[in-house]
Design an enzyme around this catalytic site. Structure first.
Site, PDB file in Angstrom:
ATOM      1  N   THR A 185       1.952  -1.977  -3.498  1.00  0.00           N
ATOM      2  CA  THR A 185       0.778  -1.041  -3.085  1.00  0.00           C
ATOM      3  C   THR A 185       0.665  -1.571  -1.419  1.00  0.00           C
ATOM      4  O   THR A 185       0.542  -0.430  -0.512  1.00  0.00           O
ATOM      5  CB  THR A 185      -0.463  -1.494  -3.842  1.00  0.00           C
ATOM      6  OG1 THR A 185      -0.230  -1.207  -4.835  1.00  0.00           O
ATOM      7  CG2 THR A 185      -1.447  -0.437  -3.254  1.00  0.00           C
ATOM      8  N   LYS A 196     -14.482 -17.543   5.199  1.00  0.00           N
ATOM      9  CA  LYS A 196     -15.535 -18.422   5.920  1.00  0.00           C
ATOM     10  C   LYS A 196     -16.730 -17.667   5.447  1.00  0.00           C
ATOM     11  O   LYS A 196     -18.156 -17.986   6.137  1.00  0.00           O
ATOM     12  CB  LYS A 196     -15.579 -17.994   7.426  1.00  0.00           C
ATOM     13  CG  LYS A 196     -14.250 -18.277   7.958  1.00  0.00           C
ATOM     14  CD  LYS A 196     -14.262 -18.063   9.495  1.00  0.00           C
ATOM     15  CE  LYS A 196     -12.852 -18.327  10.287  1.00  0.00           C
ATOM     16  NZ  LYS A 196     -12.920 -17.586  11.728  1.00  0.00           N
ATOM     17  N   ARG A 239      -7.709  -3.680  -1.147  1.00  0.00           N
ATOM     18  CA  ARG A 239      -7.536  -4.029  -2.603  1.00  0.00           C
ATOM     19  C   ARG A 239      -8.754  -5.250  -2.574  1.00  0.00           C
ATOM     20  O   ARG A 239      -8.847  -6.096  -1.850  1.00  0.00           O
ATOM     21  CB  ARG A 239      -6.598  -4.373  -2.909  1.00  0.00           C
ATOM     22  CG  ARG A 239      -6.325  -5.171  -4.009  1.00  0.00           C
ATOM     23  CD  ARG A 239      -4.917  -5.447  -4.499  1.00  0.00           C
ATOM     24  NE  ARG A 239      -4.304  -4.390  -5.180  1.00  0.00           N
ATOM     25  CZ  ARG A 239      -3.312  -4.246  -5.682  1.00  0.00           C
ATOM     26  NH1 ARG A 239      -2.337  -5.199  -6.078  1.00  0.00           N
ATOM     27  NH2 ARG A 239      -2.649  -2.727  -6.069  1.00  0.00           N
ATOM     28  N   HIS A 276      -7.703   2.399  -9.582  1.00  0.00           N
ATOM     29  CA  HIS A 276      -6.477   2.490  -8.506  1.00  0.00           C
ATOM     30  C   HIS A 276      -6.108   3.807  -8.372  1.00  0.00           C
ATOM     31  O   HIS A 276      -4.848   4.273  -8.818  1.00  0.00           O
ATOM     32  CB  HIS A 276      -5.430   1.624  -9.402  1.00  0.00           C
ATOM     33  CG  HIS A 276      -4.350   0.982  -8.378  1.00  0.00           C
ATOM     34  ND1 HIS A 276      -4.057   1.493  -7.130  1.00  0.00           N
ATOM     35  CD2 HIS A 276      -3.664   0.005  -8.536  1.00  0.00           C
ATOM     36  CE1 HIS A 276      -3.065   0.922  -6.544  1.00  0.00           C
ATOM     37  NE2 HIS A 276      -2.615   0.033  -7.409  1.00  0.00           N
TER      38      HIS A 276
HETATM   39  C1  NCD Z   1      -0.927  -2.663 -10.594  1.00  0.00           C
HETATM   40  C2  NCD Z   1      -2.268  -2.918  -9.953  1.00  0.00           C
HETATM   41  O1  NCD Z   1      -2.294  -3.468  -9.040  1.00  0.00           O
HETATM   42  O2  NCD Z   1      -3.560  -2.679 -10.699  1.00  0.00           O
HETATM   43  N1  NCD Z   1       0.333  -2.678  -9.569  1.00  0.00           N
HETATM   44  C3  NCD Z   1       0.460  -1.948  -8.692  1.00  0.00           C
HETATM   45  O3  NCD Z   1      -0.456  -1.339  -7.856  1.00  0.00           O
HETATM   46  N2  NCD Z   1       1.696  -1.502  -8.436  1.00  0.00           N
HETATM   47  C4  NCD Z   1      -0.644  -2.955 -11.808  1.00  0.00           C
HETATM   48  C5  NCD Z   1      -0.413  -4.558 -12.215  1.00  0.00           C
HETATM   49  O4  NCD Z   1      -0.934  -5.369 -11.287  1.00  0.00           O
HETATM   50  O5  NCD Z   1      -0.022  -4.756 -13.107  1.00  0.00           O
END
Ligand code: NCD
Length: 314
Positions: free
Chosen positions: A53, A81, A102, A130
Protein backbone atom coordinates in the site's frame (compact mmCIF):
# COMPACT_ATOMS: atom_id res chain seq x y z
CA UNK A 1 -14.28 21.76 -0.31
CA UNK A 2 -11.95 18.82 -0.03
CA UNK A 3 -12.88 15.27 -0.97
CA UNK A 4 -11.54 12.62 1.41
CA UNK A 5 -11.62 8.85 0.83
CA UNK A 6 -12.53 7.03 4.02
CA UNK A 7 -14.72 4.22 2.71
CA UNK A 8 -15.29 2.67 -0.73
CA UNK A 9 -18.80 4.13 -0.60
CA UNK A 10 -17.40 7.66 -0.82
CA UNK A 11 -17.58 7.11 -4.58
CA UNK A 12 -20.73 6.29 -6.48
CA UNK A 13 -20.70 3.25 -8.76
CA UNK A 14 -20.44 5.61 -11.74
CA UNK A 15 -17.54 7.53 -10.20
CA UNK A 16 -15.77 4.23 -9.59
CA UNK A 17 -16.36 3.25 -13.23
CA UNK A 18 -14.79 6.56 -14.33
CA UNK A 19 -11.89 6.03 -11.95
CA UNK A 20 -11.30 2.53 -13.33
CA UNK A 21 -11.50 3.84 -16.91
CA UNK A 22 -8.82 6.36 -16.03
CA UNK A 23 -6.69 3.63 -14.38
CA UNK A 24 -6.96 1.49 -17.53
CA UNK A 25 -5.96 4.48 -19.65
CA UNK A 26 -2.94 5.10 -17.40
CA UNK A 27 -2.00 1.42 -17.78
CA UNK A 28 -2.14 1.77 -21.58
CA UNK A 29 -0.55 5.21 -21.98
CA UNK A 30 1.62 5.86 -18.90
CA UNK A 31 3.62 8.59 -20.68
CA UNK A 32 0.52 10.73 -21.01
CA UNK A 33 0.42 11.09 -17.23
CA UNK A 34 4.16 11.19 -16.47
CA UNK A 35 4.16 14.87 -15.45
CA UNK A 36 0.56 15.34 -14.37
CA UNK A 37 1.52 15.87 -10.70
CA UNK A 38 4.66 17.94 -11.23
CA UNK A 39 5.23 20.16 -8.18
CA UNK A 40 2.74 18.23 -6.02
CA UNK A 41 3.58 16.29 -2.88
CA UNK A 42 2.03 13.18 -1.41
CA UNK A 43 2.56 12.45 2.29
CA UNK A 44 2.39 8.81 3.38
CA UNK A 45 1.60 8.65 7.10
CA UNK A 46 1.93 5.00 8.03
CA UNK A 47 1.48 4.18 11.72
CA UNK A 48 1.36 0.47 10.88
CA UNK A 49 3.60 -1.74 8.68
CA UNK A 50 2.91 -1.91 4.96
CA UNK A 51 4.75 -2.81 1.79
CA UNK A 52 2.29 -2.75 -1.11
CA UNK A 53 0.00 0.00 0.00
CA UNK A 54 2.68 2.50 0.99
CA UNK A 55 5.04 1.74 -1.85
CA UNK A 56 2.27 1.62 -4.44
CA UNK A 57 1.09 5.06 -3.30
CA UNK A 58 4.66 6.33 -3.52
CA UNK A 59 5.28 4.68 -6.86
CA UNK A 60 1.96 6.07 -8.13
CA UNK A 61 2.90 9.64 -7.17
CA UNK A 62 6.43 9.34 -8.57
CA UNK A 63 5.05 7.94 -11.84
CA UNK A 64 2.82 11.03 -12.06
CA UNK A 65 5.89 13.26 -11.76
CA UNK A 66 5.12 14.28 -8.15
CA UNK A 67 7.12 13.94 -4.95
CA UNK A 68 6.62 11.93 -1.78
CA UNK A 69 7.43 12.41 1.89
CA UNK A 70 6.31 10.65 5.04
CA UNK A 71 7.04 8.01 7.61
CA UNK A 72 6.72 4.23 7.61
CA UNK A 73 6.08 3.52 11.28
CA UNK A 74 4.64 5.23 14.33
CA UNK A 75 8.04 4.87 16.07
CA UNK A 76 9.71 7.10 13.53
CA UNK A 77 7.09 9.87 13.82
CA UNK A 78 6.09 12.31 16.56
CA UNK A 79 3.36 9.83 17.53
CA UNK A 80 6.14 8.24 19.59
CA UNK A 81 6.33 11.55 21.53
CA UNK A 82 2.58 11.53 22.07
CA UNK A 83 1.40 13.80 19.25
CA UNK A 84 -2.24 13.33 18.28
CA UNK A 85 -3.36 12.44 14.76
CA UNK A 86 -5.25 15.75 14.65
CA UNK A 87 -2.10 17.76 15.32
CA UNK A 88 0.01 15.72 12.92
CA UNK A 89 -2.41 16.25 10.06
CA UNK A 90 -2.55 20.01 10.65
CA UNK A 91 1.21 20.11 10.33
CA UNK A 92 1.30 17.79 7.29
CA UNK A 93 -1.33 20.00 5.62
CA UNK A 94 1.36 22.72 5.57
CA UNK A 95 3.84 20.49 3.74
CA UNK A 96 1.90 18.27 1.33
CA UNK A 97 -1.00 18.47 -1.15
CA UNK A 98 -2.56 15.08 -0.38
CA UNK A 99 -1.97 12.30 2.13
CA UNK A 100 -2.51 8.58 2.59
CA UNK A 101 -2.85 7.40 6.18
CA UNK A 102 -2.70 3.92 7.68
CA UNK A 103 -3.45 3.54 11.36
CA UNK A 104 -4.09 0.65 13.75
CA UNK A 105 -7.09 2.48 15.25
CA UNK A 106 -10.43 2.34 13.48
CA UNK A 107 -11.56 5.84 12.59
CA UNK A 108 -8.14 7.56 12.80
CA UNK A 109 -8.26 8.73 9.14
CA UNK A 110 -11.77 10.10 9.77
CA UNK A 111 -10.47 12.10 12.74
CA UNK A 112 -7.59 13.35 10.58
CA UNK A 113 -9.96 14.36 7.77
CA UNK A 114 -11.86 16.66 10.15
CA UNK A 115 -8.74 18.77 10.78
CA UNK A 116 -7.13 18.44 7.38
CA UNK A 117 -6.93 21.06 4.67
CA UNK A 118 -5.70 18.45 2.13
CA UNK A 119 -7.44 15.26 0.90
CA UNK A 120 -6.97 12.33 3.31
CA UNK A 121 -7.03 8.82 1.88
CA UNK A 122 -7.66 5.98 4.32
CA UNK A 123 -4.92 3.44 3.57
CA UNK A 124 -6.33 0.97 6.13
CA UNK A 125 -7.69 1.69 9.62
CA UNK A 126 -7.45 -1.22 12.04
CA UNK A 127 -9.90 -4.01 11.23
CA UNK A 128 -12.31 -1.52 9.68
CA UNK A 129 -11.91 -0.40 6.04
CA UNK A 130 -9.35 -0.31 3.27
CA UNK A 131 -10.97 1.56 0.37
CA UNK A 132 -7.99 1.74 -1.99
CA UNK A 133 -7.47 -2.02 -1.72
CA UNK A 134 -11.12 -2.40 -2.67
CA UNK A 135 -10.66 -0.10 -5.66
CA UNK A 136 -7.70 -2.32 -6.59
CA UNK A 137 -9.85 -5.44 -6.22
CA UNK A 138 -12.68 -3.98 -8.31
CA UNK A 139 -10.28 -2.90 -11.04
CA UNK A 140 -8.69 -6.37 -11.05
CA UNK A 141 -12.09 -8.07 -11.35
CA UNK A 142 -13.33 -5.69 -14.06
CA UNK A 143 -10.10 -5.86 -16.07
CA UNK A 144 -9.68 -9.64 -15.86
CA UNK A 145 -13.34 -10.74 -15.92
CA UNK A 146 -14.77 -7.98 -18.11
CA UNK A 147 -17.42 -6.94 -15.59
CA UNK A 148 -18.19 -6.85 -11.88
CA UNK A 149 -21.73 -8.24 -11.97
CA UNK A 150 -23.32 -11.71 -11.82
CA UNK A 151 -20.70 -13.53 -9.83
CA UNK A 152 -20.32 -15.89 -6.94
CA UNK A 153 -17.55 -14.47 -4.79
CA UNK A 154 -15.88 -16.65 -2.16
CA UNK A 155 -14.15 -14.80 0.67
CA UNK A 156 -11.88 -17.10 2.62
CA UNK A 157 -9.81 -16.82 5.78
CA UNK A 158 -9.95 -14.17 8.46
CA UNK A 159 -13.28 -12.54 7.72
CA UNK A 160 -13.49 -11.10 11.22
CA UNK A 161 -10.41 -8.87 11.28
CA UNK A 162 -9.74 -8.59 7.53
CA UNK A 163 -10.52 -4.99 6.64
CA UNK A 164 -10.08 -5.69 2.92
CA UNK A 165 -12.96 -8.16 3.18
CA UNK A 166 -15.21 -5.66 4.95
CA UNK A 167 -14.56 -2.96 2.36
CA UNK A 168 -14.96 -5.34 -0.56
CA UNK A 169 -18.34 -6.61 0.66
CA UNK A 170 -19.51 -3.02 1.16
CA UNK A 171 -18.51 -2.19 -2.40
CA UNK A 172 -19.74 -5.35 -4.17
CA UNK A 173 -23.29 -5.25 -2.84
CA UNK A 174 -23.92 -2.30 -5.18
CA UNK A 175 -23.43 -4.50 -8.28
CA UNK A 176 -26.19 -6.72 -9.70
CA UNK A 177 -26.17 -10.50 -9.37
CA UNK A 178 -23.42 -10.78 -6.72
CA UNK A 179 -23.64 -13.52 -4.14
CA UNK A 180 -21.14 -14.44 -1.48
CA UNK A 181 -19.77 -17.61 0.00
CA UNK A 182 -18.17 -16.70 3.32
CA UNK A 183 -15.57 -19.34 4.19
CA UNK A 184 -14.00 -19.10 7.64
CA UNK A 185 -13.57 -20.93 10.92
CA UNK A 186 -16.47 -20.07 13.27
CA UNK A 187 -14.08 -17.91 15.37
CA UNK A 188 -13.22 -15.73 12.37
CA UNK A 189 -16.70 -15.24 10.89
CA UNK A 190 -17.58 -11.99 9.22
CA UNK A 191 -18.76 -9.53 11.92
CA UNK A 192 -22.51 -9.39 12.57
CA UNK A 193 -22.69 -5.75 11.48
CA UNK A 194 -21.64 -6.73 7.96
CA UNK A 195 -24.45 -9.29 7.81
CA UNK A 196 -27.11 -7.14 9.49
CA UNK A 197 -26.23 -3.71 8.08
CA UNK A 198 -24.81 -4.57 4.67
CA UNK A 199 -25.84 -7.98 3.31
CA UNK A 200 -29.40 -8.33 4.64
CA UNK A 201 -30.68 -4.80 3.92
CA UNK A 202 -29.37 -5.08 0.35
CA UNK A 203 -30.95 -8.54 -0.11
CA UNK A 204 -27.62 -9.98 -1.17
CA UNK A 205 -27.58 -13.78 -1.08
CA UNK A 206 -24.81 -15.30 1.02
CA UNK A 207 -23.89 -18.60 2.59
CA UNK A 208 -21.40 -19.29 5.33
CA UNK A 209 -19.27 -22.42 5.42
CA UNK A 210 -16.11 -23.73 7.01
CA UNK A 211 -14.78 -25.97 4.21
CA UNK A 212 -12.98 -24.45 1.25
CA UNK A 213 -13.33 -27.69 -0.77
CA UNK A 214 -17.10 -27.53 -0.50
CA UNK A 215 -17.23 -23.97 -1.85
CA UNK A 216 -14.63 -24.30 -4.61
CA UNK A 217 -16.75 -25.58 -7.55
CA UNK A 218 -19.31 -22.73 -7.24
CA UNK A 219 -16.92 -19.80 -7.26
CA UNK A 220 -16.15 -17.25 -9.98
CA UNK A 221 -13.77 -15.38 -7.69
CA UNK A 222 -11.87 -16.73 -4.71
CA UNK A 223 -10.55 -13.95 -2.46
CA UNK A 224 -8.03 -15.45 -0.03
CA UNK A 225 -6.87 -13.57 3.06
CA UNK A 226 -4.25 -14.16 5.73
CA UNK A 227 -5.13 -14.55 9.38
CA UNK A 228 -4.50 -11.06 10.82
CA UNK A 229 -1.92 -11.89 13.48
CA UNK A 230 -1.59 -8.30 14.72
CA UNK A 231 -5.29 -8.09 15.70
CA UNK A 232 -5.23 -11.16 17.99
CA UNK A 233 -5.06 -10.61 21.73
CA UNK A 234 -3.80 -14.09 22.29
CA UNK A 235 -0.83 -15.68 20.49
CA UNK A 236 -2.09 -19.23 21.12
CA UNK A 237 -5.38 -18.43 19.44
CA UNK A 238 -3.51 -17.07 16.42
CA UNK A 239 -1.34 -20.19 16.19
CA UNK A 240 -4.45 -22.34 16.31
CA UNK A 241 -6.11 -20.39 13.50
CA UNK A 242 -3.24 -19.46 11.22
CA UNK A 243 -3.25 -22.48 8.94
CA UNK A 244 -7.02 -22.91 8.77
CA UNK A 245 -6.95 -22.76 4.96
CA UNK A 246 -4.20 -23.56 2.50
CA UNK A 247 -5.07 -23.24 -1.16
CA UNK A 248 -3.04 -25.77 -3.13
CA UNK A 249 -3.06 -27.42 -6.55
CA UNK A 250 -5.42 -30.19 -5.44
CA UNK A 251 -8.04 -27.66 -4.34
CA UNK A 252 -7.59 -25.66 -7.55
CA UNK A 253 -8.60 -28.83 -9.44
CA UNK A 254 -12.08 -28.47 -7.93
CA UNK A 255 -12.52 -24.93 -9.26
CA UNK A 256 -13.99 -23.56 -12.48
CA UNK A 257 -11.53 -23.20 -15.33
CA UNK A 258 -11.94 -19.43 -15.32
CA UNK A 259 -12.15 -18.80 -11.58
CA UNK A 260 -9.93 -15.95 -10.47
CA UNK A 261 -7.80 -16.19 -7.32
CA UNK A 262 -7.25 -12.82 -5.66
CA UNK A 263 -5.39 -11.96 -2.46
CA UNK A 264 -4.60 -8.47 -1.13
CA UNK A 265 -1.18 -9.80 -0.02
CA UNK A 266 0.98 -10.26 2.02
CA UNK A 267 0.50 -14.01 1.82
CA UNK A 268 1.69 -16.15 4.69
CA UNK A 269 0.74 -19.83 4.23
CA UNK A 270 -2.77 -19.58 2.86
CA UNK A 271 -1.78 -19.99 -0.79
CA UNK A 272 0.82 -22.59 -1.57
CA UNK A 273 3.50 -21.27 -3.96
CA UNK A 274 2.66 -24.12 -6.34
CA UNK A 275 -0.54 -22.19 -7.21
CA UNK A 276 1.42 -19.16 -8.43
CA UNK A 277 1.91 -20.64 -11.91
CA UNK A 278 -1.77 -21.41 -12.37
CA UNK A 279 -3.22 -18.99 -14.97
CA UNK A 280 -6.11 -18.32 -12.57
CA UNK A 281 -3.76 -16.93 -9.90
CA UNK A 282 -4.08 -13.15 -10.29
CA UNK A 283 -2.70 -11.78 -7.02
CA UNK A 284 0.53 -10.34 -8.39
CA UNK A 285 -1.27 -8.75 -11.31
CA UNK A 286 -3.70 -7.36 -8.72
CA UNK A 287 -0.78 -5.60 -6.96
CA UNK A 288 0.06 -3.95 -10.30
CA UNK A 289 -3.53 -2.73 -10.67
CA UNK A 290 -3.16 -1.20 -7.20
CA UNK A 291 -0.65 1.25 -8.58
CA UNK A 292 -2.81 2.30 -11.55
CA UNK A 293 -5.93 2.86 -9.46
CA UNK A 294 -3.96 4.93 -6.93
CA UNK A 295 -2.57 7.05 -9.77
CA UNK A 296 -6.13 7.63 -10.99
CA UNK A 297 -7.25 8.46 -7.45
CA UNK A 298 -4.47 10.97 -6.79
CA UNK A 299 -5.20 12.74 -10.08
CA UNK A 300 -8.91 12.86 -9.33
CA UNK A 301 -8.61 14.11 -5.74
CA UNK A 302 -6.12 16.79 -6.80
CA UNK A 303 -8.47 17.75 -9.67
CA UNK A 304 -5.61 17.66 -12.11
CA UNK A 305 -5.84 17.31 -15.87
CA UNK A 306 -6.47 13.75 -16.88
CA UNK A 307 -8.72 13.54 -13.82
CA UNK A 308 -12.16 12.03 -14.22
CA UNK A 309 -15.19 14.30 -13.87
CA UNK A 310 -16.93 13.59 -10.59
CA UNK A 311 -19.15 15.26 -8.08
CA UNK A 312 -16.84 17.02 -5.65
CA UNK A 313 -18.26 18.98 -2.73
CA UNK A 314 -18.28 22.68 -3.71
C1 NCD B 1 -3.99 -5.83 3.48
C2 NCD B 1 -4.12 -4.90 4.66
O1 NCD B 1 -3.18 -4.18 4.98
O2 NCD B 1 -5.19 -4.91 5.23
N1 NCD B 1 -2.82 -5.67 2.74
C3 NCD B 1 -2.74 -4.69 1.81
O3 NCD B 1 -3.13 -3.57 2.00
N2 NCD B 1 -2.23 -5.04 0.63
C4 NCD B 1 -4.19 -7.23 3.84
C5 NCD B 1 -3.36 -7.81 4.94
O4 NCD B 1 -2.51 -7.15 5.54
O5 NCD B 1 -3.57 -9.00 5.19
Amino acid sequence: MIKHVLSPLDFSVQELEDLMDLANDIEKYPDKYAHACAGKQLATLFYEPSTRTRLSFESAMLSLGGNVLGFASADSSSAAKGESVSDTIRVISCYADICAMRHPKEGAPLVASMKSSIPVINAGDGGHQHPTQTMTDLLSIRSLKGSISNMTVGLCGDLKFGRTVHSLINALVRYPGINFVLISPPELRVPDYIIDDVLKPNNVPYTECTELEEAMPKLDILYMTRVQKERFFNEEEYLRMKDSYILDRAKMELAKKDMLVLHPLPRVNEISVEVDDDPRAAYFKQAQYGKYIRMALILTLLRLSGAVPMELPS
